[in-house]
Scaffold this active site. Sequence first.
Site, PDB file in Angstrom:
ATOM      1  N   ARG A 154     -94.998 -29.320 -45.432  1.00  0.00           N
ATOM      2  CA  ARG A 154     -95.998 -29.814 -44.539  1.00  0.00           C
ATOM      3  C   ARG A 154     -97.208 -30.720 -45.541  1.00  0.00           C
ATOM      4  NH1 ARG A 154     -97.117 -27.645 -39.299  1.00  0.00           N
ATOM      5  NH2 ARG A 154     -95.076 -27.515 -38.441  1.00  0.00           N
ATOM      6  N   ARG A 214    -102.862 -31.700 -42.398  1.00  0.00           N
ATOM      7  CA  ARG A 214    -104.331 -31.631 -41.868  1.00  0.00           C
ATOM      8  C   ARG A 214    -105.401 -31.101 -43.114  1.00  0.00           C
ATOM      9  NH1 ARG A 214    -102.712 -28.108 -36.721  1.00  0.00           N
ATOM     10  NH2 ARG A 214    -101.276 -27.736 -38.454  1.00  0.00           N
ATOM     11  N   ARG A 236    -104.889 -40.044 -38.361  1.00  0.00           N
ATOM     12  CA  ARG A 236    -104.713 -39.370 -37.031  1.00  0.00           C
ATOM     13  C   ARG A 236    -105.839 -39.330 -35.919  1.00  0.00           C
ATOM     14  NH1 ARG A 236    -104.094 -36.257 -33.270  1.00  0.00           N
ATOM     15  NH2 ARG A 236    -103.217 -34.005 -33.292  1.00  0.00           N
ATOM     16  N   ASP A 243     -91.452 -34.738 -36.670  1.00  0.00           N
ATOM     17  CA  ASP A 243     -91.312 -33.584 -36.411  1.00  0.00           C
ATOM     18  C   ASP A 243     -89.957 -33.071 -35.805  1.00  0.00           C
ATOM     19  OD1 ASP A 243     -93.835 -31.149 -35.592  1.00  0.00           O
ATOM     20  OD2 ASP A 243     -92.079 -31.021 -34.414  1.00  0.00           O
ATOM     21  N   TYR A 295     -87.517 -23.116 -29.228  1.00  0.00           N
ATOM     22  CA  TYR A 295     -88.743 -23.953 -28.371  1.00  0.00           C
ATOM     23  C   TYR A 295     -88.227 -24.464 -27.258  1.00  0.00           C
ATOM     24  CZ  TYR A 295     -91.247 -23.880 -32.785  1.00  0.00           C
ATOM     25  OH  TYR A 295     -92.044 -23.574 -33.885  1.00  0.00           O
TER      26      TYR A 295
HETATM   27  O1  CP3 Z   1     -93.695 -31.654 -44.184  1.00  0.00           O
HETATM   28  C1  CP3 Z   1     -94.211 -32.497 -43.852  1.00  0.00           C
HETATM   29  O2  CP3 Z   1     -95.269 -32.855 -44.400  1.00  0.00           O
HETATM   30  C2  CP3 Z   1     -93.477 -33.336 -42.870  1.00  0.00           C
HETATM   31  C3  CP3 Z   1     -93.976 -33.544 -41.462  1.00  0.00           C
HETATM   32  C4  CP3 Z   1     -93.533 -32.204 -40.647  1.00  0.00           C
HETATM   33  C5  CP3 Z   1     -94.369 -31.772 -39.845  1.00  0.00           C
HETATM   34  N1  CP3 Z   1     -93.657 -30.642 -38.877  1.00  0.00           N
HETATM   35  C6  CP3 Z   1     -95.413 -32.294 -39.156  1.00  0.00           C
HETATM   36  C7  CP3 Z   1     -96.559 -31.727 -38.407  1.00  0.00           C
HETATM   37  C8  CP3 Z   1     -92.436 -31.341 -40.904  1.00  0.00           C
HETATM   38  C9  CP3 Z   1     -91.319 -31.261 -41.710  1.00  0.00           C
HETATM   39  C10 CP3 Z   1     -92.421 -30.402 -39.576  1.00  0.00           C
HETATM   40  C11 CP3 Z   1     -91.386 -29.615 -39.297  1.00  0.00           C
HETATM   41  C12 CP3 Z   1     -91.679 -28.505 -38.230  1.00  0.00           C
HETATM   42  N2  CP3 Z   1     -92.559 -28.743 -37.005  1.00  0.00           N
HETATM   43  C13 CP3 Z   1     -91.233 -27.249 -38.129  1.00  0.00           C
HETATM   44  C14 CP3 Z   1     -90.479 -26.761 -39.311  1.00  0.00           C
HETATM   45  C15 CP3 Z   1     -91.249 -26.277 -40.470  1.00  0.00           C
HETATM   46  C16 CP3 Z   1     -91.917 -24.994 -40.439  1.00  0.00           C
HETATM   47  O3  CP3 Z   1     -93.250 -25.153 -40.388  1.00  0.00           O
HETATM   48  O4  CP3 Z   1     -91.649 -24.105 -40.025  1.00  0.00           O
HETATM   49  C17 CP3 Z   1     -91.725 -26.631 -36.821  1.00  0.00           C
HETATM   50  C18 CP3 Z   1     -91.477 -25.292 -36.628  1.00  0.00           C
HETATM   51  C19 CP3 Z   1     -92.287 -27.458 -36.201  1.00  0.00           C
HETATM   52  C20 CP3 Z   1     -92.978 -27.569 -34.686  1.00  0.00           C
HETATM   53  C21 CP3 Z   1     -94.350 -27.760 -34.754  1.00  0.00           C
HETATM   54  N3  CP3 Z   1     -95.162 -29.019 -35.039  1.00  0.00           N
HETATM   55  C22 CP3 Z   1     -95.533 -26.912 -34.754  1.00  0.00           C
HETATM   56  C23 CP3 Z   1     -95.081 -25.465 -34.105  1.00  0.00           C
HETATM   57  C24 CP3 Z   1     -96.544 -27.450 -34.805  1.00  0.00           C
HETATM   58  C25 CP3 Z   1     -97.991 -26.903 -34.237  1.00  0.00           C
HETATM   59  C26 CP3 Z   1     -98.480 -25.867 -35.274  1.00  0.00           C
HETATM   60  C27 CP3 Z   1     -99.533 -26.606 -36.554  1.00  0.00           C
HETATM   61  O5  CP3 Z   1     -99.035 -26.510 -37.583  1.00  0.00           O
HETATM   62  O6  CP3 Z   1    -100.180 -27.319 -35.797  1.00  0.00           O
HETATM   63  C28 CP3 Z   1     -96.248 -28.934 -34.781  1.00  0.00           C
HETATM   64  C29 CP3 Z   1     -97.620 -29.792 -35.481  1.00  0.00           C
HETATM   65  C30 CP3 Z   1     -97.220 -30.589 -36.677  1.00  0.00           C
HETATM   66  N4  CP3 Z   1     -96.216 -31.244 -37.103  1.00  0.00           N
HETATM   67  C31 CP3 Z   1     -98.481 -31.074 -37.303  1.00  0.00           C
HETATM   68  C32 CP3 Z   1     -97.955 -31.789 -38.517  1.00  0.00           C
HETATM   69  C33 CP3 Z   1     -98.724 -32.471 -39.454  1.00  0.00           C
HETATM   70  C34 CP3 Z   1     -99.934 -30.874 -36.872  1.00  0.00           C
HETATM   71  C35 CP3 Z   1    -100.151 -31.974 -35.827  1.00  0.00           C
HETATM   72  C36 CP3 Z   1    -101.534 -32.545 -35.982  1.00  0.00           C
HETATM   73  O7  CP3 Z   1    -102.494 -31.780 -35.198  1.00  0.00           O
HETATM   74  O8  CP3 Z   1    -102.025 -33.293 -36.668  1.00  0.00           O
END
Ligand code: CP3
Length: 345
Positions: free
Chosen positions: A23, A27, A36, A72, A149
């Site tokens: 990640r 943010r 964003r 994602d 999911y």
């Molecule tokens: O790692 C990176 O920087 C690359 C980008 C990336 C994102 N999601 C961006 C993201 C990666 C590799 C993911 C993978 C992802 N997404 C996973 C597996 C990794 C882990 O955390 O176990 C999962 C389970 C998801 C599903 C997901 N996406 C959730 C549960 C959420 C909401 C929770 C949260 O952290 O807000 C997201 C949204 C998400 N994916 C954001 C980002 C930067 C936040 C979006 C925003 O509001 O800007």
Amino acid sequence: MNSTFLKACRGEPVDYTPVWMMRQAGRYLPEYHRVRRNFTFLEMCKTPEAAAEVTIQPVDLIGVDAAILFSDILVVPEAMGAPLDFLEKQGPVFLAPVRDKAAVDKLIIPDPEDKLGYVMATIRLLRKELATKVPLIGFAGAPFTIATYLIEGGSSKNFFLTKKMMYTAPALYGRLLDKITASTILYLKAQAAAGAQALQLFDSWAGVLGPSDFREFAFPYARRILKALKESGTDAPLIYFANNGATLLTQSKDSGADVLGLDWRINLDDAARIVGPGIALQGNLDPCALLLPPDQLEQRVARVLEQGRAASGHIFNLGHGIVPETPPAQAKFMVEAVHRLSRRQ
Ligand code: CP3
């Protein structure tokens, strides 16, 4: 190009331990919020210029040794035909959860260049922009994690509906997982063809399964993907990250991955003893350690590096995603500390 990350994945000698953060494009960076502001999260994933810009931010601002594609894991089930939304505060939501045969049958196995062409366009753009910088990591979710999911309709606490389908309708569960697996194989092959130089499979919820359920209901699908990628002849190192998976390592070591990602719940030297030689380890600082005063953070970095020496290759990372509240200066300090403390003379 700085290829320290790729060398460490292959267990080759390196001048210093490479580091990136799960990640890392996100943010905690004010520069991320600036981009964003103009898009919803999904719009940003589907706009290659914006996705590429935030992918590169942590490379330039924090100094990490690899970039991970901004996208994602849930874009794959969306491309399979499940409408997806991301709600502020609540996270991802599938508006029509997949819980019966009709819903499973409706899902398609998408052609990635067609339905996920925006990801491939982002990868192609990134390879041009990253040319002289660092390697690009592509990724997907592992089938069990994606299925949770789809079945739950979003995030979950106890995964009741997923386990209910596993236990009471195993054939239906298997059909769903087979479809996700086939889609993911095509998707990751397309990412490698577009230029992704390493591929990580995220099994974020694997740790909610006991070892025998993992063996039956999750691991075979992840392994099928990793084996198919190896058989496709790609030279991109493969990374399998089963979150909360310390008790699953005796299985994960046979995943076919070159690298196993680890959360902070196990020491890297203990993990190295379980997996044996020939597999590199990635991890595993507790993301909350980034909130410690720098001297204490540095001690923890040193401890992870020391334990990582037991592995056949170590890529420093956090044990899970960086927390949005993290001050960027702390992340930068961590990266510098990893480089300084691990540099071979
Ligand atoms: O790692 C990176 O920087 C690359 C980008 C990336 C994102 N999601 C961006 C993201 C990666 C590799 C993911 C993978 C992802 N997404 C996973 C597996 C990794 C882990 O955390 O176990 C999962 C389970 C998801 C599903 C997901 N996406 C959730 C549960 C959420 C909401 C929770 C949260 O952290 O807000 C997201 C949204 C998400 N994916 C954001 C980002 C930067 C936040 C979006 C925003 O509001 O800007």
